[in-house]
Design an enzyme around this catalytic site. Structure first.
Site, PDB file in Angstrom:
ATOM      1  N   GLN A  98       0.810  -1.212   0.000  1.00 42.40           N
ATOM      2  CA  GLN A  98       0.000   0.000   0.000  1.00 42.40           C
ATOM      3  C   GLN A  98       0.838   1.253   0.000  1.00 42.40           C
ATOM      4  O   GLN A  98       2.043   1.236   0.261  1.00 42.40           O
ATOM      5  CB  GLN A  98      -0.904   0.011   1.231  1.00 42.40           C
ATOM      6  CG  GLN A  98      -0.147  -0.010   2.559  1.00 42.40           C
ATOM      7  CD  GLN A  98      -1.084  -0.118   3.747  1.00 42.40           C
ATOM      8  OE1 GLN A  98      -1.399   0.876   4.401  1.00 42.40           O
ATOM      9  NE2 GLN A  98      -1.542  -1.347   4.030  1.00 42.40           N
ATOM     10  N   HIS A 100       0.092   5.857   0.623  1.00 44.03           N
ATOM     11  CA  HIS A 100      -0.845   6.885   1.061  1.00 44.03           C
ATOM     12  C   HIS A 100      -0.661   8.134   0.214  1.00 44.03           C
ATOM     13  O   HIS A 100       0.447   8.435  -0.246  1.00 44.03           O
ATOM     14  CB  HIS A 100      -0.621   7.212   2.538  1.00 44.03           C
ATOM     15  CG  HIS A 100      -0.625   6.004   3.414  1.00 44.03           C
ATOM     16  ND1 HIS A 100      -1.703   5.154   3.492  1.00 44.03           N
ATOM     17  CD2 HIS A 100       0.323   5.465   4.228  1.00 44.03           C
ATOM     18  CE1 HIS A 100      -1.428   4.166   4.324  1.00 44.03           C
ATOM     19  NE2 HIS A 100      -0.206   4.333   4.778  1.00 44.03           N
ATOM     20  N   GLU A 135       2.958   8.597   8.294  1.00 41.24           N
ATOM     21  CA  GLU A 135       2.906   7.740   9.480  1.00 41.24           C
ATOM     22  C   GLU A 135       4.303   7.355   9.945  1.00 41.24           C
ATOM     23  O   GLU A 135       5.259   7.337   9.161  1.00 41.24           O
ATOM     24  CB  GLU A 135       2.067   6.490   9.216  1.00 41.24           C
ATOM     25  CG  GLU A 135       2.595   5.579   8.144  1.00 41.24           C
ATOM     26  CD  GLU A 135       1.627   4.427   7.850  1.00 41.24           C
ATOM     27  OE1 GLU A 135       0.394   4.657   7.824  1.00 41.24           O
ATOM     28  OE2 GLU A 135       2.104   3.306   7.625  1.00 41.24           O
ATOM     29  N   HIS A 267       4.750   0.342   0.577  1.00 42.70           N
ATOM     30  CA  HIS A 267       5.269  -0.400   1.724  1.00 42.70           C
ATOM     31  C   HIS A 267       4.313  -1.524   2.133  1.00 42.70           C
ATOM     32  O   HIS A 267       3.152  -1.559   1.713  1.00 42.70           O
ATOM     33  CB  HIS A 267       5.487   0.537   2.932  1.00 42.70           C
ATOM     34  CG  HIS A 267       4.230   1.182   3.433  1.00 42.70           C
ATOM     35  ND1 HIS A 267       3.660   2.283   2.839  1.00 42.70           N
ATOM     36  CD2 HIS A 267       3.419   0.876   4.493  1.00 42.70           C
ATOM     37  CE1 HIS A 267       2.568   2.636   3.497  1.00 42.70           C
ATOM     38  NE2 HIS A 267       2.396   1.798   4.497  1.00 42.70           N
ATOM     39  N   ARG A 286      -4.210   0.470  -2.247  1.00 41.91           N
ATOM     40  CA  ARG A 286      -3.620  -0.865  -2.172  1.00 41.91           C
ATOM     41  C   ARG A 286      -3.198  -1.352  -3.546  1.00 41.91           C
ATOM     42  O   ARG A 286      -3.865  -1.080  -4.543  1.00 41.91           O
ATOM     43  CB  ARG A 286      -4.602  -1.846  -1.531  1.00 41.91           C
ATOM     44  CG  ARG A 286      -4.956  -1.486  -0.085  1.00 41.91           C
ATOM     45  CD  ARG A 286      -5.952  -2.464   0.514  1.00 41.91           C
ATOM     46  NE  ARG A 286      -6.244  -2.084   1.901  1.00 41.91           N
ATOM     47  CZ  ARG A 286      -7.195  -1.227   2.248  1.00 41.91           C
ATOM     48  NH1 ARG A 286      -7.955  -0.671   1.315  1.00 41.91           N
ATOM     49  NH2 ARG A 286      -7.404  -0.928   3.510  1.00 41.91           N
TER      50      ARG A 286
END
EC number: 5.3.1.8
Length: 413
Positions: A98, A100, A135, A267, A286
């Site tokens: 996935q 972001h 994140e 990642h 994804r």
């Protein structure tokens, strides 16, 4: 200051032992426990424990007085919402491949899917909100991951070492253009292979992986990478993400190591337990290794193919008991507080904060009240709370502190 009860999320890749053991509950748990959410995300907000021992959603608490709980600067910059989401994460099996989106991509994607009339809970919706999702994960145990595209020349060497004739046409895409353009071409080709072509190629590649691991040990540079590809093939047979894993950096974090993932970084977390903090978003694109919705065109739109290493973050001391993980994210900052019996860390006020105990026992004193935290317990501190004091009640006490990224480092005494 109030005790906080997190929301346990059960996904198939979670552990029946890790989160339960850390929180002092029975092991094994009834279901796989993948994440413990400590925040105010609408999908599963934590609950604030009131003096009456009743609980109320942290979302409701913030809605009742956003300026008092978050602070006016926070509301003016991020709106009347907690900007970060803190989690415990326990991966027994690999998570999906996935990435972001950036803030601009998230805002555009959210507006586009709204205009198409896609419901927020639609299984084919990519953008659940208009926020980006940088994140940071900090390992509590040995933590394995794939993150970022490997430098092109090293990937060429890896693919050549497999000695798979069927790989030659694809290898040429990267060997002839060993840069981000070549990586994009090869990844795009693999991730969009027709099923018949994938079923013809993947078994030959896996045979090459087995031969690599069982061959002469001298000069075997890519053992962990190849072993990971074989493991992923067992979990997700016939998935194009297994091929894509050969293009990514294989990373091992030891306890206390951090990994920061910016927008566009492809990642997959493989195994281990960690503390994770992110912008308060649920936007995930994804690319495979999952039964969930995969949108390859949208994933390709957000991916960063710039070949670069993904550095492991070491925390830096910001006081006698606190170590901070530096990232560029304005939505969050994460630090680790370590105490022995009788040690005291003084935490400056300002902005919303969440303290999570991950080992041993501490007490938190604030504004005349005291809350005892054992492993797995957490506490909510609002912007209007004064400074707090965290005292060690055992050997090896460890607390993670989540707060806003803009706050300074003069936070421990």
């Amino acid at each position: 200051m109030h005790s906080l009860e997190g929301a346990v999320r059960s996904y198939a890749w979670g552990s029946r032992t890790a989160i339960a053991a850390l929180c002092g509950r029975k092991v094994p748990s009834d279901h796989p426990e993948a994440e413990l959410w400590l925040g105010a995300h609408p999908a599963d907000p934590a609950r604030v424990v009131l003096p009456t021992d009743d609980t109320v959603s942290l979302l409701e608490v913030l809605d009742s007085d956003p300026h008092g709980h978050l602070g006016t600067p926070t509301v003016e910059r991020f709106g009347a919402r907690l900007p970060f989401l803190l989690k415990l994460l326990a991966a027994e099996e690999p998570l999906s491949l996935q990435a972001h989106p950036s803030a601009r991509q998230a805002a555009e994607g959210f507006a586009r899917e709204d205009s198409l009339g896609l419901a927020i809970d639609s299984p084919i919706r990519n953008y659940k909100d208009a926020s980006h999702k940088p994140e940071l994960v900090v390992a509590l145990t040995r933590f394995e991951a794939l993150a970022g595209f490997r430098e092109a020349h090293r990937t060429v060497a890896l693919l050549e070492a497999l000695h798979v004739p069927e790989l030659e046409p694809y290898l040429g895409l990267l060997a002839g253009q060993p840069d981000s353009g070549g990586l994009r071409a090869l990844f795009t080709t693999w991730i969009t292979l027709p099923p018949t072509a994938l079923l013809a190629l993947l078994p030959r590649v896996l045979d090459g992986c087995v031969a690599y691991l069982t061959g002469p040990e001298n000069g075997r540079e890519f053992v962990e990478e190849i072993r990971t590809t074989l493991q992923l093939a067992e979990f997700y047979p016939g998935d194009a993400g297994v091929l894509a894993s050969l293009l990514l950096n294989r990373i091992t974090l030891e306890p206390g190591d951090g990994l920061y993932l910016a927008a566009g970084n492809l990642h997959a977390y493989l195994h281990g337990m960690g503390v994770e903090i992110m912008a308060n978003s649920d936007n995930v694109l994804r690319g495979g290794l999952t039964p969930k919705h995969v949108d390859v065109p949208e994933l390709l739109r957000v991916l960063d193919f710039g070949a670069a290493s993904v550095p492991i973050l070491a925390a830096e001391s910001v006081g006698p008991f606190e170590w901070r993980y530096r990232t560029p994210a304005p939505e969050f900052a994460l630090s680790r507080v370590e105490l022995g019996p009788g040690d005291e860390a003084v935490l400056a006020p300002g902005g919303p904060q969440i303290l999570l105990c991950t080992n041993g026992a501490v007490s938190v004193e604030c504004d005349g009240g005291t809350v005892d935290l054992d492993s797995g317990d957490s506490v909510w501190l609002s912007h209007s709370d004064p400074e707090s004091v965290v005292r060690g009640r055992s050997d090896g006490a460890q607390v993670f502190r989540a707060r806003l990224g803009e706050l300074g480092d003069d936070s421990v005494g």
